[in-house]
Design an enzyme around this catalytic site. Structure first.
Site, PDB file in Angstrom:
ATOM      1  N   HIS A 256      11.447 -16.342  20.623  1.00 20.08           N
ATOM      2  CA  HIS A 256      10.894 -16.429  21.978  1.00 20.08           C
ATOM      3  C   HIS A 256       9.468 -16.960  21.903  1.00 20.08           C
ATOM      4  O   HIS A 256       8.706 -16.572  21.021  1.00 20.08           O
ATOM      5  CB  HIS A 256      10.911 -15.047  22.636  1.00 20.08           C
ATOM      6  N   ARG A 279       6.494 -17.662  33.604  1.00 16.89           N
ATOM      7  CA  ARG A 279       6.558 -19.115  33.627  1.00 16.89           C
ATOM      8  C   ARG A 279       7.390 -19.590  34.817  1.00 16.89           C
ATOM      9  O   ARG A 279       7.141 -20.656  35.372  1.00 16.89           O
ATOM     10  CB  ARG A 279       7.149 -19.622  32.310  1.00 16.89           C
TER      11      ARG A 279
END
Length: 414
Positions: A256, A279
């Site tokens: 990640h 995000r």
């Protein structure tokens, strides 16, 4: 009396399995090695994916299970149906086609708020569901845990039992090598439960033992920090392997891109995860020099790869509108000391050690890409743009790549 089914693991998978057993008229005993239920599922900070949900219908999102299935296949290795590994296609179908009813089941049976939907990395439509408050992983698992505890109390343990601090050690088999139960250790003593066994123990993303699966299959990742709790040591996989079960895709370990770096503990092995939703609402990623280097909403392997090719430390920056949309997360991260609040872009630039002019130029280029939909990294969605240097507040975190999901495991059929 109905047959007892044993579930090993108290995360979302294990809790969902336990409730399904009960709905189908069985009895269930849930074993978990930790002192509390929830596992890594409680850490899920972005939401749960589902296509054709009632929430999507209410919001007018024209998604479909087939489109979700296509995204799963592409996400498997950045490929399409023609070149995808054969075993991934039927499993992707099961996952995608059942996702909408699963999310609706969570909302209806447990009265959960999953009324917000975001478009996150790798998805072609908004389908990541979360509620208005707190981390969705914690909210969902806690609701399922409370439901199971209630059934246990109401039936005096006749229909459901929960046994914590119970470390499963060995699958019990009969003369034909069929699984008939499990041996587990609790309080220094060994115990045995009999019945069919559902293994829902999670992966091996924190497996640093002498027989580490992470070291065996991905030694290149052993030095990376992890988002996994120290209980994720591959126990269920190892127990099944010990009686001859097969494994598949064990090398497929997901890295990640946004593990949160605590400035006071930069080398900590376990990192808190910056929710992908940060995000999704418009967070942008910058390298050490203040440059964007990737589509922030790309797949995790893509974004992580671009970080490996660029210069850190990397920062995730949310403007005021993005921060407000995911306000609870930001407050939580700030409270833990893993995110900072800034009153201007100039303050961010000073903290990064770059010029104000450089950061202003980066923001201006981002805003132009948002306006024209012509991004050098192919980004298509620019939520909560534009990003202005002045007259705004920001939330900023230093992020790094971390071991996250272990995508492989026991070989199963649909």
């Amino acid at each position: 009396m109905s047959e007892q089914v044993i579930v090993i693991g108290g995360g979302l998978a294990g809790l969902s399995a336990a409730h399904t057993v009960l709905e189908r008229g069985g009895r269930v005993v849930l074993l978990d090695k930790c002192s509390f239920l929830g596992g890594n599922s409680t850490k899920a900070t972005s939401g749960i994916n589902g296509a054709l949900t009632k929430t999507q219908a209410r919001l007018g999102i024209n998604d479909s299970a087939d489109k979700f299935e296509d995204d799963c296949i592409r996400g498997a290795a950045g490929v399409g149906y023609d070149t995808a590994p054969e075993h991934t296609i039927p499993l992707a179908k099961v996952l995608a086609q059942g996702s909408g009813s699963s999310v609706d089941w969570l909302m209806e049976k447990f009265n959960l708020d999953l009324s917000l939907v975001s478009q996150l990395g790798g998805h072609s439509y908004p389908r990541t569901h979360r509620g208005k408050e707190r981390f969705p992983g914690f909210t969902i698992t806690y609701a399922l845990m409370e439901g199971l505890e209630k059934i246990m109390e109401e039936t005096n343990g006749e229909l459901a039992r929960i046994i914590t601090k119970a470390e499963a050690k060995k699958l019990v088999t009969d003369a034909n090598n069929a699984v008939i139960g499990v041996e587990y250790e609790k309080g220094g003593a060994m115990h045995t439960e009999y019945g069919p066994v559902i293994i829902a123990t999670g992966g091996f993303g924190a497996d640093y033992k002498s027989d580490s699966l992470l070291t065996k299959y991905r030694p290149d990742l052993q030095k990376l920090p992890t988002t996994n709790g120290d209980h994720c040591t591959g126990d269920g996989i190892k127990m099944a392997m010990a009686i001859g079960a097969g494994t598949i895709d064990m090398e497929s370990v997901q890295v990640h891109p946004t593990g949160l770096v605590n400035p006071s503990e930069p080398d900590a092995k376990v990192k808190f995860l910056a929710a992908e939703a940060l995000r999704g609402v418009g967070g942008i990623l910058l390298d050490a020099d203040g440059n964007r280097f990737a589509d922030e909403l790309g797949r995790r392997d893509y974004v992580s790869g671009e970080m490996n090719r660029n210069k850190g430390p990397f920062r995730l920056i949310l403007n005021g509108k993005a921060s407000k949309e995911i306000e609870w997360h930001c407050k939580h991260y700030v409270g833990r000391g893993i995110m900072k609040r800034f009153s201007s872009g100039a303050e961010i630039a000073k903290d990064m050690g770059i010029s104000t002019a450089k950061l202003a130029d980066t923001f201006a280029k981002y805003n132009e890409a948002a306006r024209t939909k012509k991004c050098p990294f192919g980004k298509k969605f620019f939520n909560n743009a534009p990003v202005e240097m002045n007259d705004d507040v920001f939330h900023v975190a230093i992020v790094c790549t971390v071991v996250h999901y272990t995508m492989g495991g026991l070989a199963i059929n649909t």
